[in-house]
Design a protein around this motif. Sequence first.
Motif, PDB file in Angstrom:
ATOM      1  N   GLU A   1       2.596  -0.370  -8.420  1.00  0.00           N
ATOM      2  CA  GLU A   1       2.676  -0.830  -7.431  1.00  0.00           C
ATOM      3  C   GLU A   1       1.983  -0.202  -6.298  1.00  0.00           C
ATOM      4  O   GLU A   1       1.246  -0.402  -5.439  1.00  0.00           O
ATOM      5  CB  GLU A   1       3.872  -1.215  -6.955  1.00  0.00           C
ATOM      6  N   GLN A   2       2.368   1.207  -6.101  1.00  0.00           N
ATOM      7  CA  GLN A   2       1.870   1.917  -5.006  1.00  0.00           C
ATOM      8  C   GLN A   2       0.371   2.229  -5.023  1.00  0.00           C
ATOM      9  O   GLN A   2      -0.323   2.324  -4.058  1.00  0.00           O
ATOM     10  CB  GLN A   2       2.480   3.558  -5.099  1.00  0.00           C
ATOM     11  N   ALA A   3      -0.098   2.517  -6.332  1.00  0.00           N
ATOM     12  CA  ALA A   3      -1.406   2.481  -6.590  1.00  0.00           C
ATOM     13  C   ALA A   3      -2.390   1.303  -6.184  1.00  0.00           C
ATOM     14  O   ALA A   3      -3.430   1.578  -5.432  1.00  0.00           O
ATOM     15  CB  ALA A   3      -2.013   3.055  -8.041  1.00  0.00           C
ATOM     16  N   ALA A   4      -1.897   0.246  -6.498  1.00  0.00           N
ATOM     17  CA  ALA A   4      -2.542  -1.020  -6.116  1.00  0.00           C
ATOM     18  C   ALA A   4      -2.497  -1.149  -4.634  1.00  0.00           C
ATOM     19  O   ALA A   4      -3.473  -1.537  -3.876  1.00  0.00           O
ATOM     20  CB  ALA A   4      -1.955  -2.196  -6.805  1.00  0.00           C
TER      21      ALA A   4
ATOM     22  N   GLU B   1      10.322   1.407 -15.258  1.00  0.00           N
ATOM     23  CA  GLU B   1      10.453   1.279 -13.922  1.00  0.00           C
ATOM     24  C   GLU B   1       9.707   2.209 -13.046  1.00  0.00           C
ATOM     25  O   GLU B   1       9.118   1.710 -12.184  1.00  0.00           O
ATOM     26  CB  GLU B   1      11.933   1.298 -13.720  1.00  0.00           C
ATOM     27  N   GLN B   2       9.609   3.320 -13.387  1.00  0.00           N
ATOM     28  CA  GLN B   2       8.845   4.396 -12.712  1.00  0.00           C
ATOM     29  C   GLN B   2       7.518   4.171 -12.886  1.00  0.00           C
ATOM     30  O   GLN B   2       6.640   4.112 -11.629  1.00  0.00           O
ATOM     31  CB  GLN B   2       8.966   5.736 -13.319  1.00  0.00           C
TER      32      GLN B   2
ATOM     33  N   ASP C   1      -5.684  -1.349  -2.441  1.00  0.00           N
ATOM     34  CA  ASP C   1      -5.992  -2.345  -1.268  1.00  0.00           C
ATOM     35  C   ASP C   1      -6.455  -1.869   0.166  1.00  0.00           C
ATOM     36  O   ASP C   1      -7.338  -2.266   0.757  1.00  0.00           O
ATOM     37  CB  ASP C   1      -4.749  -3.079  -1.282  1.00  0.00           C
ATOM     38  N   LYS C   2      -5.640  -0.856   0.433  1.00  0.00           N
ATOM     39  CA  LYS C   2      -5.802  -0.218   1.788  1.00  0.00           C
ATOM     40  C   LYS C   2      -7.196   0.457   1.794  1.00  0.00           C
ATOM     41  O   LYS C   2      -7.931   0.244   2.800  1.00  0.00           O
ATOM     42  CB  LYS C   2      -4.723   0.656   2.052  1.00  0.00           C
TER      43      LYS C   2
END
Length: 93
Positions: free
Chosen positions: A62-65, A55-56, A69-70
């Motif tokens: 997800e945060q890295a992706a 889960e972590q 993207d930003k």
Amino acid sequence: MPATERIPVLVPAREKALIAQRAAEAGLSMGAFMRRAAQAYRPEQDEALFEKLIEQMNQATEQAATSVDKTMNAIAASNRRLATLDASRKSRT
């Protein structure tokens, strides 16, 4: 309680050496080390820990992706601004 029962366990020589090393590092006999290891083994706890770790990892991915993207969007915007400036400079010459 004195030990009165045997549990024969066959292991490869390399594994036996590793167990002997870890027992020595812990200051235990191989038998005491094996008993403690067997008593401490709780596969359901391991499973719960693995689930939490997964889960972590999913959250971190997800945060890295999102961050990538930003960053890619910022780079694309910067490239567009540079192209506009370059075109403007070329049109003046």
